[in-house]
Design an enzyme around this catalytic site. Structure first.
Site: not given
Ligand code: E4P
Length: 272
Positions: A97
């Site tokens: 990522k």
């Molecule tokens: C996914 O890849 C993200 O890290 C995640 O969905 C973030 O979610 P949040 O905004 O609820 O923390």
């Protein structure tokens, strides 16, 4: 729509995979921190390398995203390669990522470092999930750089739109896909009317130009938002464990179960 679990909690991941409906896992540094702290509170000494390896094995055959923590291109690339070399041999399912723009504030000169890192990692055969996407144009650049997944953060856009309009809300509250009107004006963020609208526009760009990338609707907070992300054509949705559970709940389902189980003719259960 493929369904990923948005969690670094091994128990949740194991349960989700036992249901056999999951197609992948997304983690981020905050989720990993929460999961490790939860185990530490129970007195467990977590070895991070071993812990992540266990997640990868549970999810074998499906992608698991691990996020970099560095904030410049060279350092992100080095970290991504290190993570990939360390963890991908375990089950062959690591995606890295990379933030679409790792600059910590608008004054920094590192805005293109995410795109550079995506391009270089992709060329080296390392699959990239681009994270922290808040505009379709960020998604466009990440797709051009070769990212496999584009992660628009639906829930956080909804939070931001409400915050700027001084609307009180809870993290899991529904935000209409078509946007929210206040005193006759549709609230927006730079032409984006909701998290689902952002997802839809990213999907449109990917499909219109035939990019190989998949749009991964992230930061989904409730089942209705999952439904709407699926309806606008998100290729993947990543969901917290509780959202997965809540997707099955409906009062009429419970009521129907109570009625059916009360009506069972005793011999029916004995039929052989
Ligand atoms: C996914 O890849 C993200 O890290 C995640 O969905 C973030 O979610 P949040 O905004 O609820 O923390």
């Amino acid at each position: 729509m493929k369904i990923f679990i948005d969690s670094a909690d091994l128990d949740e991941i194991q349960q989700g995979y036992a249901w056999d409906v999951l197609d992948g896992v997304t983690t981020n540094p905050s989720l990993l921190k929460q999961a490790v702290e939860k185990r530490a509170k129970k007195g467990e000494k977590v070895q991070l390398k071993d812990y992540i390896s266990r997640i990868l094995k549970v999810a074998k055959g499906t992608p698991v995203s691990l996020e970099v923590t560095e904030v410049t291109a060279d350092r992100m690339i080095a970290e991504a390669k290190r993570l990939y070399q360390l963890f991908n041999p375990i089950a062959g399912n690591v995606y890295i990522k990379i933030p679409v723009n790792p600059a910590l504030d608008p004054q920094e000169s590192t805005h293109f470092d995410g795109i550079r890192a995506i391009r270089e990692l992709t060329s080296a055969g390392i699959p990239v999930n681009t994270t922290l996407i808040f505009t379709p144009e960020q998604a466009l650049l990440a797709a051009k750089a070769g990212a496999k997944f584009l992660s628009p953060f639906a829930g956080r856009i909804d939070d931001d739109i409400r915050k700027k309009a001084n609307i009180a809300f809870g993290k899991l509250d529904y935000f209409p896909a078509g946007g929210m009107e206040v005193e006759g004006t549709l609230l927006e963020d730079n032409g984006i009317f909701s998290g689902v609208d952002l997802v839809e526009k990213c999907v449109q760009i990917v499909e219109q130009y035939g990019f190989k990338a998949e749009v991964l609707a992230a930061s989904l907070r409730n089942p209705r938002q999952v439904r709407e992300a699926a309806l606008v054509g998100a290729h993947i949705g990543t969901l917290p464990f509780t959202v997965l559970q809540n997707m099955l709940k409906h009062h009429k389902t419970y009521e129907g179960m109570a009625l059916f189980t009360a009506d069972v003719v005793p011999e029916y259960a004995q039929l052989r």
